[in-house]
Design an enzyme around this catalytic site. Structure first.
Site, PDB file in Angstrom:
ATOM      1  N   ASN A 208       0.820  -1.214   0.000  1.00 31.71           N
ATOM      2  CA  ASN A 208       0.000   0.000   0.000  1.00 31.71           C
ATOM      3  C   ASN A 208       0.853   1.263   0.000  1.00 31.71           C
ATOM      4  O   ASN A 208       0.568   2.222  -0.734  1.00 31.71           O
ATOM      5  CB  ASN A 208      -0.919   0.026   1.223  1.00 31.71           C
ATOM      6  CG  ASN A 208      -2.034  -0.991   1.137  1.00 31.71           C
ATOM      7  OD1 ASN A 208      -2.186  -1.677   0.125  1.00 31.71           O
ATOM      8  ND2 ASN A 208      -2.803  -1.106   2.198  1.00 31.71           N
TER       9      ASN A 208
ATOM     10  N   TYR B 179       5.917  -0.173   9.232  1.00 32.89           N
ATOM     11  CA  TYR B 179       5.286   1.114   8.934  1.00 32.89           C
ATOM     12  C   TYR B 179       6.345   2.210   8.819  1.00 32.89           C
ATOM     13  O   TYR B 179       6.417   2.938   7.815  1.00 32.89           O
ATOM     14  CB  TYR B 179       4.270   1.476  10.016  1.00 32.89           C
ATOM     15  CG  TYR B 179       3.846   2.920   9.980  1.00 32.89           C
ATOM     16  CD1 TYR B 179       3.181   3.440   8.865  1.00 32.89           C
ATOM     17  CD2 TYR B 179       4.120   3.780  11.039  1.00 32.89           C
ATOM     18  CE1 TYR B 179       2.796   4.779   8.818  1.00 32.89           C
ATOM     19  CE2 TYR B 179       3.739   5.107  11.002  1.00 32.89           C
ATOM     20  CZ  TYR B 179       3.078   5.598   9.892  1.00 32.89           C
ATOM     21  OH  TYR B 179       2.716   6.925   9.836  1.00 32.89           O
TER      22      TYR B 179
ATOM     23  N   ASN C 220       2.593  13.541  17.263  1.00 34.46           N
ATOM     24  CA  ASN C 220       1.199  13.202  17.576  1.00 34.46           C
ATOM     25  C   ASN C 220       0.285  14.340  17.158  1.00 34.46           C
ATOM     26  O   ASN C 220       0.563  15.508  17.466  1.00 34.46           O
ATOM     27  CB  ASN C 220       1.032  12.922  19.070  1.00 34.46           C
ATOM     28  CG  ASN C 220       1.760  11.660  19.496  1.00 34.46           C
ATOM     29  OD1 ASN C 220       1.241  10.566  19.382  1.00 34.46           O
ATOM     30  ND2 ASN C 220       2.996  11.818  19.956  1.00 34.46           N
TER      31      ASN C 220
ATOM     32  N   HIS D  56      -5.578   6.230  19.013  1.00 38.37           N
ATOM     33  CA  HIS D  56      -4.933   7.472  19.435  1.00 38.37           C
ATOM     34  C   HIS D  56      -5.457   7.924  20.799  1.00 38.37           C
ATOM     35  O   HIS D  56      -6.633   7.764  21.118  1.00 38.37           O
ATOM     36  CB  HIS D  56      -5.150   8.559  18.399  1.00 38.37           C
ATOM     37  CG  HIS D  56      -4.475   8.268  17.093  1.00 38.37           C
ATOM     38  ND1 HIS D  56      -4.710   8.987  15.944  1.00 38.37           N
ATOM     39  CD2 HIS D  56      -3.565   7.324  16.752  1.00 38.37           C
ATOM     40  CE1 HIS D  56      -3.977   8.501  14.955  1.00 38.37           C
ATOM     41  NE2 HIS D  56      -3.277   7.497  15.429  1.00 38.37           N
TER      42      HIS D  56
END
Length: 329
Positions: free
Chosen positions: A92, A141, A170, A189
């Site tokens: 992806n 990732y 973040n 999250h």
């Protein structure tokens, strides 16, 4: 100027589209809707549902729309999932980037702003993190994002495609109008998990360890308001339009908040008790992660203004109150 926003139906992408339109840009969205939401697609943007890995589809969009630049958000982005299914992430993310860059080269589109990540740095005790630190990802990732950065670097060398890669820490908050916000399935999250607890959708929030070498024993992280983050993308686009050279920038607030501080701030904003329970540490969680964003401030002129944690949580709370079940309503 017409900008293609890949992943424009997602959390950060939908905010990017809203701000781009507000600033007078034309926008084209591509999203495969695996994690995006149709209700997040801005009515004033052209929208194509499809996969970034589908070369024929991507080429057809470029040929129809004649875009001038790309902001690339579309990617799989869960660290834990990437460890369990690394090939999904390389397919992806890496192959998707290959298709996108091949199409940009073919269609003479020479500017791309890329959504990267602090996960490229891996686990480190250095505070704050700067862009000149060695990249040492500890997940597929993070590795996939680093490979994507390298692909853009070599495409600049070979084809003159200029890029800005923005490494996030973040991200939190939501658009102040409460119409778009954060809605992941599953939610991983911290801020939305805290607010789901405030809404009574979770019995309690788990704090993973309170024995870290920090003032209150819980992990410290750097949070940026999503609209400050989008401001950096527009500044990066302007930088490239002015002939700026390809580069990499951290995007953080340069300040840290502990998990307990985040929960206390949410209690103040929401007026809710928000039960919390101490659990065991999670493997691989560094005690402190804070970015140095001085390079983005100096080169791009980025000046985050929504740095008060109560404002970040307050905007997110407005969204969660407006849509307690996310985009399902």
């Amino acid at each position: 100027m017409k900008v293609l926003v890949t992943g424009g139906a997602g959390y950060i992408g939908s905010h990017a589209v809203a701000v781009l339109l507000q600033k007078g840009y034309e926008t084209v969205i591509i999203d495969n809707m695996m994690t995006g939401h149709l209700a997040a697609v801005h009515k004033d943007s052209v929208f194509y549902e499809g996969n970034i890995c589908d070369a024929e589809f991507i080429e057809s969009v470029f040929e129809k729309e004649k875009v001038d630049a790309v902001i690339h958000f579309a990617a799989s982005s869960l660290v834990g999932e990437s460890v369990k299914d690394p090939l999904k992430y390389f397919r992806n993310n890496v192959y998707g980037m290959q298709v996108l860059l091949e199409t940009m080269y073919k269609e003479n589109v020479e500017k791309i702003v890329f959504s990267s990540t602090a996960a490229t740095y891996g686990d480190t005790d250095i505070v704050p993190l700067t862009e000149n630190l060695p990249a040492n990802p500890e997940s597929p990732y993070g590795d996939s994002k680093l490979i994507m950065e390298k692909m853009m670097k070599w495409c600049d060398v070979a084809y003159g495609i200029k890029f800005v890669s923005l490494r996030y820490f973040n991200v939190g908050g939501a658009h102040p109008n409460g119409n778009i916000g954060e809605d992941h399935r599953p939610e991983t999250h911290l801020i939305p998990i805290i607010l789901q607890t405030a809404l009574g959708q979770r019995e309690q929030i788990s704090i993973f360890g309170d024995d870290y070498p920090t003032e209150d024993g819980t992990c410290i992280r750097d949070y940026v308001h999503v609209l400050d983050l989008i401001d950096a993308h527009l500044l990066a686009l302007a930088y490239l339009n002015k002939g700026g050279q390809s580069d990499i920038f951290n995007l953080g607030s340069s300040q840290g908040f502990s998990v307990k501080e985040m929960i206390d701030a949410a209690r103040h904003v929401t007026g809710k008790e928000i039960p919390a329970q101490i659990g065991t540490r999670r493997a691989g969680d560094p005690a402190v992660l804070i970015a140095s964003s001085s390079k983005a401030k100096e080169v791009l002129g980025w000046n985050p203004t929504r740095t008060d944690m109560k404002e970040i949580i307050g905007d997110a709370w407005r969204w969660h109150q407006h849509r307690p079940n996310g985009y399902d309503e």
